[in-house]
Design a protein around this motif. Structure first.
Motif, PDB file in Angstrom:
ATOM      1  N   TYR A  98       0.841  -1.229  -0.143  1.00 29.03           N
ATOM      2  CA  TYR A  98       0.008  -0.059   0.174  1.00 29.03           C
ATOM      3  C   TYR A  98       1.047   1.276  -0.061  1.00 29.03           C
ATOM      4  CZ  TYR A  98      -3.664   3.413   1.115  1.00 29.03           C
ATOM      5  OH  TYR A  98      -4.224   4.448   1.204  1.00 29.03           O
ATOM      6  N   PRO A  99       0.726   2.035  -0.784  1.00 26.20           N
ATOM      7  CA  PRO A  99       1.364   3.411  -0.929  1.00 26.20           C
ATOM      8  C   PRO A  99       1.078   4.309  -0.126  1.00 26.20           C
ATOM      9  CG  PRO A  99      -0.004   3.221  -2.881  1.00 26.20           C
ATOM     10  CD  PRO A  99      -0.335   1.946  -2.185  1.00 26.20           C
ATOM     11  N   GLY A 100       1.925   5.126   0.738  1.00 22.30           N
ATOM     12  CA  GLY A 100       1.767   6.175   1.609  1.00 22.30           C
ATOM     13  C   GLY A 100       1.832   7.451   0.584  1.00 22.30           C
ATOM     14  N   SER A 101       1.584   8.471   1.044  1.00 24.69           N
ATOM     15  CA  SER A 101       1.456   9.884   0.581  1.00 24.69           C
ATOM     16  C   SER A 101       2.833  10.056  -0.033  1.00 24.69           C
ATOM     17  CB  SER A 101       1.321  11.237   1.347  1.00 24.69           C
ATOM     18  OG  SER A 101       1.848  10.852   2.484  1.00 24.69           O
ATOM     19  N   PRO A 102       4.101   9.761   0.143  1.00 14.39           N
ATOM     20  CA  PRO A 102       5.322   9.994  -0.408  1.00 14.39           C
ATOM     21  C   PRO A 102       5.295   9.127  -1.808  1.00 14.39           C
ATOM     22  CG  PRO A 102       6.031   9.564   1.891  1.00 14.39           C
ATOM     23  CD  PRO A 102       4.275   9.195   1.490  1.00 14.39           C
ATOM     24  N   TRP A 103       4.748   7.792  -1.852  1.00 12.52           N
ATOM     25  CA  TRP A 103       4.603   7.007  -3.236  1.00 12.52           C
ATOM     26  C   TRP A 103       3.670   7.701  -4.217  1.00 12.52           C
ATOM     27  CZ3 TRP A 103       8.893   5.785  -1.361  1.00 12.52           C
ATOM     28  CH2 TRP A 103       9.530   4.673  -1.734  1.00 12.52           C
ATOM     29  N   LEU A 104       2.372   7.984  -3.719  1.00 11.45           N
ATOM     30  CA  LEU A 104       1.483   8.652  -4.455  1.00 11.45           C
ATOM     31  C   LEU A 104       1.889   9.699  -5.200  1.00 11.45           C
ATOM     32  CD1 LEU A 104      -1.636   8.260  -2.154  1.00 11.45           C
ATOM     33  CD2 LEU A 104      -1.027   7.044  -3.997  1.00 11.45           C
ATOM     34  N   ALA A 105       2.731  10.791  -4.280  1.00 12.30           N
ATOM     35  CA  ALA A 105       3.425  11.624  -4.936  1.00 12.30           C
ATOM     36  C   ALA A 105       4.527  11.329  -5.955  1.00 12.30           C
ATOM     37  CB  ALA A 105       3.992  12.719  -3.954  1.00 12.30           C
ATOM     38  N   LEU A 106       5.236  10.439  -5.591  1.00 12.16           N
ATOM     39  CA  LEU A 106       6.242  10.212  -6.705  1.00 12.16           C
ATOM     40  C   LEU A 106       5.870   9.568  -7.953  1.00 12.16           C
ATOM     41  CD1 LEU A 106       8.784   8.202  -4.406  1.00 12.16           C
ATOM     42  CD2 LEU A 106       9.440  10.128  -5.873  1.00 12.16           C
ATOM     43  N   ASN A 107       4.627   8.950  -7.677  1.00 11.53           N
ATOM     44  CA  ASN A 107       4.096   8.306  -9.113  1.00 11.53           C
ATOM     45  C   ASN A 107       3.367   9.415  -9.811  1.00 11.53           C
ATOM     46  OD1 ASN A 107       4.711   5.695  -8.367  1.00 11.53           O
ATOM     47  ND2 ASN A 107       2.746   5.149  -7.034  1.00 11.53           N
ATOM     48  N   ALA A 108       3.068  10.499  -9.222  1.00 12.00           N
ATOM     49  CA  ALA A 108       2.274  11.527 -10.057  1.00 12.00           C
ATOM     50  C   ALA A 108       3.390  12.780 -10.546  1.00 12.00           C
ATOM     51  CB  ALA A 108       1.188  12.193  -9.177  1.00 12.00           C
ATOM     52  N   LEU A 109       4.523  12.670  -9.970  1.00 12.13           N
ATOM     53  CA  LEU A 109       5.275  13.921 -10.203  1.00 12.13           C
ATOM     54  C   LEU A 109       5.929  13.551 -11.453  1.00 12.13           C
ATOM     55  CD1 LEU A 109       5.246  14.785  -7.323  1.00 12.13           C
ATOM     56  CD2 LEU A 109       7.742  14.853  -7.170  1.00 12.13           C
ATOM     57  N   ARG A 110       6.113  14.685 -12.504  1.00  7.76           N
ATOM     58  CA  ARG A 110       6.504  14.661 -13.735  1.00  7.76           C
ATOM     59  C   ARG A 110       8.091  15.312 -13.853  1.00  7.76           C
ATOM     60  NH1 ARG A 110       2.416  19.046 -15.087  1.00  7.76           N
ATOM     61  NH2 ARG A 110       3.417  19.930 -13.323  1.00  7.76           N
ATOM     62  N   PRO A 111       9.027  15.191 -14.790  1.00  8.35           N
ATOM     63  CA  PRO A 111      10.121  15.718 -14.723  1.00  8.35           C
ATOM     64  C   PRO A 111      10.157  17.280 -14.524  1.00  8.35           C
ATOM     65  CG  PRO A 111      10.010  14.192 -16.475  1.00  8.35           C
ATOM     66  CD  PRO A 111       8.641  14.391 -15.869  1.00  8.35           C
ATOM     67  N   GLY A 112      10.990  17.716 -13.507  1.00  5.45           N
ATOM     68  CA  GLY A 112      10.873  19.365 -13.214  1.00  5.45           C
ATOM     69  C   GLY A 112       9.864  19.426 -11.879  1.00  5.45           C
ATOM     70  N   ASP A 113       9.025  18.283 -11.378  1.00  3.13           N
ATOM     71  CA  ASP A 113       8.439  18.803 -10.221  1.00  3.13           C
ATOM     72  C   ASP A 113       9.343  18.150  -9.079  1.00  3.13           C
ATOM     73  OD1 ASP A 113       6.059  19.458 -11.477  1.00  3.13           O
ATOM     74  OD2 ASP A 113       5.379  17.382 -11.875  1.00  3.13           O
ATOM     75  N   GLN A 114       9.001  18.540  -7.929  1.00  6.98           N
ATOM     76  CA  GLN A 114       9.874  18.347  -6.724  1.00  6.98           C
ATOM     77  C   GLN A 114       9.134  17.665  -5.513  1.00  6.98           C
ATOM     78  OE1 GLN A 114      11.814  21.947  -5.659  1.00  6.98           O
ATOM     79  NE2 GLN A 114      13.354  21.863  -7.307  1.00  6.98           N
ATOM     80  N   LEU A 115       9.536  16.700  -4.997  1.00  9.05           N
ATOM     81  CA  LEU A 115       9.307  16.234  -3.562  1.00  9.05           C
ATOM     82  C   LEU A 115       9.977  16.452  -2.474  1.00  9.05           C
ATOM     83  CD1 LEU A 115       7.021  14.685  -2.229  1.00  9.05           C
ATOM     84  CD2 LEU A 115       8.077  12.539  -3.156  1.00  9.05           C
ATOM     85  N   HIS A 116       9.720  17.098  -1.210  1.00  8.65           N
ATOM     86  CA  HIS A 116      10.515  17.126  -0.098  1.00  8.65           C
ATOM     87  C   HIS A 116       9.761  16.367   0.859  1.00  8.65           C
ATOM     88  CE1 HIS A 116      13.333  20.177  -1.284  1.00  8.65           C
ATOM     89  NE2 HIS A 116      12.391  20.425  -2.243  1.00  8.65           N
ATOM     90  N   LEU A 117      10.452  15.331   1.596  1.00 12.39           N
ATOM     91  CA  LEU A 117       9.955  14.435   2.528  1.00 12.39           C
ATOM     92  C   LEU A 117      10.566  14.712   3.915  1.00 12.39           C
ATOM     93  CD1 LEU A 117      10.123  11.253   0.172  1.00 12.39           C
ATOM     94  CD2 LEU A 117       8.077  12.811   0.834  1.00 12.39           C
ATOM     95  N   PHE A 118       9.654  15.027   4.895  1.00  4.93           N
ATOM     96  CA  PHE A 118      10.288  15.153   6.282  1.00  4.93           C
ATOM     97  C   PHE A 118       9.802  13.997   7.175  1.00  4.93           C
ATOM     98  CE2 PHE A 118      10.510  19.501   4.805  1.00  4.93           C
ATOM     99  CZ  PHE A 118      11.442  20.104   5.097  1.00  4.93           C
ATOM    100  N   GLU A 119      10.967  13.589   7.823  1.00  6.79           N
ATOM    101  CA  GLU A 119      10.470  12.257   8.826  1.00  6.79           C
ATOM    102  C   GLU A 119      11.563  12.644  10.024  1.00  6.79           C
ATOM    103  OE1 GLU A 119       8.914  10.144  11.057  1.00  6.79           O
ATOM    104  OE2 GLU A 119       7.753  10.334   9.180  1.00  6.79           O
ATOM    105  N   THR A 120      10.919  12.121  11.394  1.00  9.44           N
ATOM    106  CA  THR A 120      11.861  12.419  12.280  1.00  9.44           C
ATOM    107  C   THR A 120      11.934  11.106  13.030  1.00  9.44           C
ATOM    108  OG1 THR A 120      10.202  13.057  13.775  1.00  9.44           O
ATOM    109  CG2 THR A 120      11.397  14.991  12.929  1.00  9.44           C
ATOM    110  N   HIS A 121      11.215  10.238  12.701  1.00  8.99           N
ATOM    111  CA  HIS A 121      11.164   8.622  13.495  1.00  8.99           C
ATOM    112  C   HIS A 121      12.443   8.171  13.059  1.00  8.99           C
ATOM    113  CE1 HIS A 121      10.090   4.842  14.927  1.00  8.99           C
ATOM    114  NE2 HIS A 121       9.304   5.199  15.506  1.00  8.99           N
ATOM    115  N   PRO A 122      13.617   7.577  13.785  1.00  8.49           N
ATOM    116  CA  PRO A 122      14.574   7.287  13.478  1.00  8.49           C
ATOM    117  C   PRO A 122      14.539   5.902  12.481  1.00  8.49           C
ATOM    118  CG  PRO A 122      14.451   6.754  15.782  1.00  8.49           C
ATOM    119  CD  PRO A 122      13.278   7.670  15.250  1.00  8.49           C
TER     120      PRO A 122
END
Length: 323
Positions: A98-122
């Motif tokens: 099951y894809p979380g929001s990062p994977w859904l964004a990655l699947n939608a992004l085109r060349p030139g779009d950007q994705l910034h992912l924040f996570e603090t849980h080690p």
């Protein structure tokens, strides 16, 4: 506080609402050629194994996304796109990940779009980093992973150079401070990027902080917003647990309201666990028209209505993510 792991809850009813809305927003942004930036403040592990012992033990996916798996023909367009984007258009027996929001964004992004992912849980960021390394086809410098606090990180990334951007904020609210930090982070974000699309997930729980959060979001000045909730059951008699969730979208796509109005009654019927299952949909326009101060009230008509659909009553270890 780092005990929360989203893999336990992956593909539950809250993910259905959250990700259906997120996919719709991504589709809308992709209608224009101008690049955009997505900022995910609480990224998690990125993708989850629904056959993992913890996911199977919780059974939340079976009462959420897997309950809708393989549906076709009778599904509203918002739900159908969600099923396609998450791979749940297959029968539930064929669904493993099951894809979380990062994977859904990655699947939608085109060349030139950007994705910034924040996570603090080690552990989560370790798993997310590994998942990203194993994923093929990510253009260089398109994805940035930040082992830092997403609430604070918003400020340094807004506004995007193209002045087009989506910020998705979905903390666990395990730490009660999240209820206070979120509005402050939004205020800072809106100062820098008033025209951005901000998608905020929140739980429906019996806590004063949860009610106060919604009120504070509705009182943000000079904002156009849409607020959708989905309840799957009556609140627990002991006052614990989540009986539904909501998505509060600032500067929503103009297409989102009708898509939700078409989909929410169906979602409440399919995912409802008792006779208290229902939904709400309201926006800034009717709140201003009625002179509301921002307090939650029951709206009165479809598109801004709350229903209890007939038939709704039939019904810590290693991260359960792909390593």
């Amino acid at each position: 506080m780092h005990s929360y792991r989203h893999g336990f809850h992956a593909a539950n009813h809250a993910d259905v609402l959250k990700h259906a809305v997120f996919v719709h927003i991504l589709d809308y942004f992709n209608k224009k050629d101008t690049p955009y930036r997505v900022i995910d403040t609480h990224a998690g592990a990125g993708v989850y194994d629904l056959h993992d012992e913890w996911a199977a033990h919780s059974n939340e996916a079976a009462q959420g996304g897997l309950k809708l798996a393989g549906r076709a023909g009778d599904t509203p367009s918002l739900v159908q796109r969600y099923l396609e984007a998450t791979g749940l258009q297959q029968p539930d027996a064929a669904v493993r990940s099951y894809p979380g929001s990062p994977w859904l964004a990655l699947n939608a992004l085109r060349p030139g779009d950007q994705l910034h992912l924040f996570e603090t849980h080690p552990t989560e960021i370790e798993v997310l980093s590994g998942n990203l390394r194993r994923r093929r086809g990510i253009p260089p410098r398109q994805v940035s992973l930040h082992a830092s606090d997403g609430f604070d990180g918003i400020k340094g990334l807004l506004p995007p150079p193209s002045r087009r951007g989506i910020v998705i904020i979905d903390p666990s609210y395990e730490d009660k401070n999240d209820y206070k930090r979120l509005p402050k982070a939004l205020e800072e974000g809106l100062k820098r990027f008033a025209t951005g699309c901000y998608a905020i997930w929140h739980p429906l729980v019996q806590r004063r902080e949860a009610d106060n959060l919604v009120r504070s979001l509705q009182k943000l000045p000079d904002c156009e917003w849409l607020h959708a909730t989905l309840s799957v059951s009556s609140p627990s008699p002991d006052g614990f647990g989540m009986h539904g969730s909501g998505m509060f979208v600032i500067n929503p796509p103009w297409t989102l309201r009708q898509a939700l109005a078409d989909a929410q009654p169906w979602m409440a019927r399919q995912l409802g666990q008792d006779a208290k299952a229902g939904y709400t949909l309201r926006g800034s326009e009717e709140m201003r028209a009625k002179g509301h101060s921002g307090a939650e009230r029951k709206p009165a008509a479809p598109g801004g209505t709350q229903r209890r659909p007939a038939g709704a009553g039939n019904q810590k270890k290693r991260s359960p993510s792909f390593r």
